[in-house]
Design an enzyme around this catalytic site. Structure first.
Site, PDB file in Angstrom:
ATOM      1  N   LYS A   1       0.805  -1.213   0.000  1.00 52.07           N
ATOM      2  CA  LYS A   1       0.000   0.000   0.000  1.00 52.07           C
ATOM      3  C   LYS A   1       0.846   1.275   0.000  1.00 52.07           C
ATOM      4  O   LYS A   1       0.651   2.159  -0.842  1.00 52.07           O
ATOM      5  CB  LYS A   1      -0.881  -0.059   1.257  1.00 52.07           C
ATOM      6  CG  LYS A   1      -1.703   1.123   1.537  1.00 52.07           C
ATOM      7  CD  LYS A   1      -2.467   0.857   2.819  1.00 52.07           C
ATOM      8  CE  LYS A   1      -1.509   0.691   3.986  1.00 52.07           C
ATOM      9  NZ  LYS A   1      -1.569   1.760   4.962  1.00 52.07           N
ATOM     10  N   THR A   2       1.788   1.343   0.930  1.00 50.97           N
ATOM     11  CA  THR A   2       2.628   2.534   1.018  1.00 50.97           C
ATOM     12  C   THR A   2       3.419   2.726  -0.262  1.00 50.97           C
ATOM     13  O   THR A   2       3.611   3.837  -0.752  1.00 50.97           O
ATOM     14  CB  THR A   2       3.598   2.409   2.201  1.00 50.97           C
ATOM     15  OG1 THR A   2       2.871   1.948   3.329  1.00 50.97           O
ATOM     16  CG2 THR A   2       4.232   3.740   2.530  1.00 50.97           C
TER      17      THR A   2
ATOM     18  N   GLN B   1      -8.926  -3.726   8.416  1.00 45.52           N
ATOM     19  CA  GLN B   1      -7.996  -3.180   9.399  1.00 45.52           C
ATOM     20  C   GLN B   1      -8.556  -1.941  10.083  1.00 45.52           C
ATOM     21  O   GLN B   1      -7.812  -1.123  10.624  1.00 45.52           O
ATOM     22  CB  GLN B   1      -6.655  -2.858   8.736  1.00 45.52           C
ATOM     23  CG  GLN B   1      -5.940  -4.105   8.259  1.00 45.52           C
ATOM     24  CD  GLN B   1      -4.586  -3.796   7.652  1.00 45.52           C
ATOM     25  OE1 GLN B   1      -3.691  -3.312   8.320  1.00 45.52           O
ATOM     26  NE2 GLN B   1      -4.432  -4.085   6.370  1.00 45.52           N
TER      27      GLN B   1
ATOM     28  N   ARG C   1       1.124  -8.497  10.881  1.00 46.74           N
ATOM     29  CA  ARG C   1       2.390  -7.751  10.989  1.00 46.74           C
ATOM     30  C   ARG C   1       3.570  -8.701  10.877  1.00 46.74           C
ATOM     31  O   ARG C   1       4.689  -8.289  10.609  1.00 46.74           O
ATOM     32  CB  ARG C   1       2.526  -7.021  12.340  1.00 46.74           C
ATOM     33  CG  ARG C   1       1.455  -6.001  12.695  1.00 46.74           C
ATOM     34  CD  ARG C   1       1.260  -4.973  11.662  1.00 46.74           C
ATOM     35  NE  ARG C   1       0.118  -5.338  10.822  1.00 46.74           N
ATOM     36  CZ  ARG C   1      -0.147  -4.775   9.667  1.00 46.74           C
ATOM     37  NH1 ARG C   1       0.637  -3.839   9.192  1.00 46.74           N
ATOM     38  NH2 ARG C   1      -1.180  -5.159   8.949  1.00 46.74           N
TER      39      ARG C   1
ATOM     40  N   ASP D   1      -4.402   8.042   3.173  1.00 47.48           N
ATOM     41  CA  ASP D   1      -3.988   6.716   3.605  1.00 47.48           C
ATOM     42  C   ASP D   1      -4.901   6.258   4.745  1.00 47.48           C
ATOM     43  O   ASP D   1      -5.466   7.083   5.454  1.00 47.48           O
ATOM     44  CB  ASP D   1      -2.532   6.809   4.090  1.00 47.48           C
ATOM     45  CG  ASP D   1      -1.909   5.442   4.259  1.00 47.48           C
ATOM     46  OD1 ASP D   1      -2.476   4.461   3.750  1.00 47.48           O
ATOM     47  OD2 ASP D   1      -0.852   5.361   4.898  1.00 47.48           O
TER      48      ASP D   1
END
Length: 791
Positions: free
Chosen positions: A35-36, A266, A662, A229
DNA sequence: CACAGGGAAATTTTT
DNA sequence: TTTCCCTGTG
């Protein structure tokens, strides 16, 4: 180079998201799907296409995310020795920081709440203090009106854009009407103190953009490309800000250039007013929006991802979407049942130690927990095993007593109407301004409807004060005047730099002497530390100062920006005129603002060689090769406060999902049989999420030591229990008859492993189980926590 | 007016 | 267990 070559390292959907620049775009980015990367690439792509960087705005939730994003964009566009002008004026910051700057710039001219640019941002402690003062003035008891919950109600109202009047209009019952009165009083206090709270930052910015066409036009014209974001965590105010910044685009066109990125799975901030429907209904808001789903995960191994997927599928109010990886192999997540929290901590320490022996650096490991209180035991265990660790608690430093005092002085220097800060420091260290004097002065200020400090400046007009009190107050105001040049920030007595100001405040206020004396008398190391912290504050101001000069802070451009007279020249990129160095007051404001807006997640620094400890909330957006999640027990995760509603439970599940996803390579989840919480030991039930993961997706091991421990200590614990303690959390639905066929192998937390002999279904479904150690037992399925062990 | 000591309450997550 | 608030004494 052709576009396709530049983006050769992207997957097809990623490339599509990067290159689809015009019109609304929704990117549904699954955990670990890059995503980033997509956002940073997209910014770089836009600039590469010739879009001026100052017309691009990317909004995030944490300073850390903003910082990383900016860094990555810079490294793509500028790299080593590249042209810095390619990122000049690019706006990458948090919603809160952008709001703070917009309000600084426009609030006064737009008359929003009579806010002046030197306003103070109240943190949670200041909010509580204000609520308490209001309660007192309304003669309400803090027993019946707990400041914490009143604060939460006000916050919730503000997140829904409900001001005090609107809240009062909606209040039907007595309790709500009382809260409405408190809310009104609270607002009045803040306005009088020229202060705003976190929620106001967003609320007022939303109102500013909504109600002031001029400001809205300014912003819309400046920022042609908007990116957001973590869109699933936006609240109503943030939705409005985004929506108003984006505008509607060309008439008859596809819509504005707004690109939102997020993952409904999320969403973990609904308690803060985040509204998941913002992302779910993006297509309703922008009917011609393009939607791109990123489902391929590049972070975790297949078994970890599989477990995460199994868990998140248990959420019913959810749109199913793929989550997969093309990389095979990897170990199953481990689930370990421990005796108690100390055992758990030791196991985690051992687990890390083992990884270290395999050559994994400490910085690649992390511990996640639901509540901050859980960190303590882990810290002890890591310390005694000499494992280095850091805790992601960015606000901790600024919450230290001595630091808060020093900051309060600075806040009064910047904003003399700030009564809360003034109240904190007026007699700290003690200077003979006591309670009675204070009440007298505060009464006078209340009747004159002016700030307390103003009354203090003309203290001779106030009757009924002792000569001693008057002289003490005059001494105080004289001291303040020294620092501020009587409000002008000019003159020989005024410090020439921020760190000099901080240093002088610390020294001349007497704070340093006070804590020095305290350390000398108590001899405590913690008191000696306070002096270090004050010194640290001075050096943090120095750091800020150095940064402030060189940083390409996009917001610093805001006061100057004007489209007709842009400070930037597109052709050669030079600034039309170099802005003068910021005066002390501007620097001080910026410093206090940066201090007010730090978040826990901001201090996560993977570069130092230490294990990172943090809450599950703070872990969002991060990744670690080896992750330990602790406290997987009913009441902890899912948290007991989330027990009554299905929606809350699903959010807890998402939280667990965030934690699991994570982990890149290794994941261990622990559940303690007993946990001591604020001095009381309770028997815990393993988290339902463990059951939901199922024995297929995880490898389970019971290290709690069979039933000996449980038996021997159970009775004792029962009798020791105070009557007020609630017993073990409510029994959750246990295994069902359907899930336990005759002949299958099961595990019971006390009796160990056994085989199912027979099942009677019905209201109280029972099972006869032959256990290896204790023989045949008949168990009621609803109560016996049987887990199936496939083998 | 300052401070010490005792008793009661409190505990989710954060910009 | 820690933190906060209140009351009583110097």
């Amino acid at each position: 180079m052709r576009v396709t070559d530049i983006h050769a390292d992207l997957t097809d959907p990623q490339r599509e998201a990067v290159t689809h620049t015009e019109g609304p775009l929704l990117v549904l980015a699954a955990a670990g799907s890059g995503k980033t990367r997509v956002i940073t690439r997209r910014i770089a792509h836009l600039v590469g296409m010739g879009v001026p960087p100052w017309s691009i705005c990317a909004l995030t939730f944490t300073n850390k995310a903003a910082g990383e994003m900016r860094e990555r964009v810079e490294s793509i566009l500028v790299g080593d020795g590249g042209d810095e002008r390619r990122v000049r004026g690019l706006t990458v910051m948090t919603f809160h920081a952008l709001s703070a700057r917009l309000l600084r710039r426009f609030a006064e001219v737009s008359g929003i709440a009579g806010l002046k640019p030197d306003y103070t941002i109240y943190d949670s402690a200041d909010q509580t203090a204000t609520v308490k003062r209001v309660l007192k003035s309304l003669d309400l008891s803090t027993k019946n009106w707990p400041p914490g919950s009143v604060k939460a109600s006000i916050s919730k109202a503000k997140n829904d854009l409900m001001d005090a009047d609107a809240f009062a209009a909606h209040a039907m019952d007595f309790a709500t009407k009382q809260v409405a009165r408190i809310y009104a009083g609270y607002e009045q206090s803040l306005r009088r103190a020229n202060a705003i709270d976190f929620d106001d930052l967003l609320l007022m910015t939303a109102k500013l953009l909504r109600d002031n066409a001029e400001v809205r036009r300014h912003c819309q014209e400046r920022w042609q490309y908007l990116m957001i974001d973590e869109y699933q965590d936006t609240n109503h105010a943030q939705f409005l800000i985004a929506s108003l910044l984006a505008g509607e685009g060309e008439p008859g066109g596809v819509g504005p250039n707004i690109c939102v990125v997020g993952d409904p799975d999320q969403a973990i901030y609904s308690w803060r007013g985040a509204d998941i429907s913002n992302i779910l209904e993006f297509e309703d808001r922008y009917p011609k929006a393009k939607v791109i789903a990123l489902g391929e995960n590049f972070r975790s191994t297949e078994p970890i991802l599989h477990a995460a997927d199994i868990l998140i599928k248990k959420n019913t109010s959810r749109k199913d979407k793929p989550l997969f990886t093309k990389r095979p192999g990897g170990r199953k997540p481990e689930v370990v049942l421990c005796r108690d929290e100390r055992h758990e901590a030791e196991l985690v320490a051992d687990w890390f130690q083992k990884h270290a022996e395999d050559g994994i650096p400490w910085r690649d490991m992390a511990v996640f927990y639901r509540t901050n209180a859980l960190s303590r035991v882990i810290e002890d265990a890591l310390r005694s095993n000499t494992i280095p660790y850091t805790i992601a608690r960015g606000t901790a430093f600024y919450e230290r007593e001595e630091v808060k005092h020093a900051l309060a002085y600075l806040r009064v220097v910047a904003n003399q109407a700030d009564d809360v800060s003034l109240g904190r420091i007026i007699n700290m260290p003690t200077r003979g301004i006591g309670k009675t004097t204070l009440i007298r002065v505060a009464d006078e200020a209340a009747s004159r409807r002016c700030p307390v400090y103003e009354v203090m400046c003309n203290i001779n007009d106030v009757g009924g004060l002792s000569a001693r009190a008057i002289s003490a107050i005059q001494k105080f105001t004289a001291m303040m005047s020294q620092w501020t040049g009587a409000g002008t920030f000019l003159g020989a007595s005024v410090p020439t730099s921020l760190h000099e100001l901080v240093e002088r405040v610390v020294r001349e206020s007497g704070l340093e002497r006070h804590f020095d004396a305290r350390a000398a008398t108590s001899g405590l190391a913690s008191d000696a530390e306070r002096l270090d912290n004050l010194a640290e504050l001075v050096s943090s101001a120095k750091d800020f100062e150095d940064e402030f000069d060189v940083t390409a802070d996009p917001a610093a451009d805001l006061p100057d920006f004007d489209l007709d007279d842009s400070p930037f020249d597109i052709e050669d990129g030079t600034s039309a005129d170099e802005p003068p160095p910021p005066p002390l007051l501007a620097m001080l404001r910026a410093y206090l603002e940066s201090v007010a807006l730090v978040a826990d997640a901001d201090t996560v620094d993977p570069d130092n060689g230490a294990v990172t400890l943090m809450t599950l909330h703070a872990a969002k957006g991060l990744e670690f090769p080896a992750v330990a999640m602790i406290g997987l027990e009913q009441g902890m995760l899912p948290h007991s406060r989330a027990a009554d509603s299905q929606a809350d439970l699903e959010e807890e599940r998402r939280l667990a999902f965030v934690g699991i996803t994570r982990a890149m390579r290794d994941l261990v989840m622990t559940s303690a049989r007993y946990r001591t919480i604020r001095g009381i030991t309770e028997r815990m039930i393993p988290s339902q999420f463990i059951d939901e993961l199922g024995s297929g997706a995880i490898s389970f091991s019971d290290q709690a030591g069979g039933d000996d421990y449980g038996r021997d200590n159970w009775d004792e614990r029962q009798t020791n229990r105070s009557t007020t303690t609630t017993p073990v959390s409510r029994v959750r639905p246990g295994s069902t008859a359907a899930s336990l066929p005759v002949g299958c192998t099961v595990r019971h937390p006390q009796f160990g492993v056994g085989t199912v002999l027979s099942i009677q279904s019905g209201v109280n479904a029972r099972a006869q189980v032959k256990f290896k150690q204790v023989g045949i037992k008949t168990l009621i399925l609803e109560y016996a926590r049987l887990t199936r062990v496939d083998e």
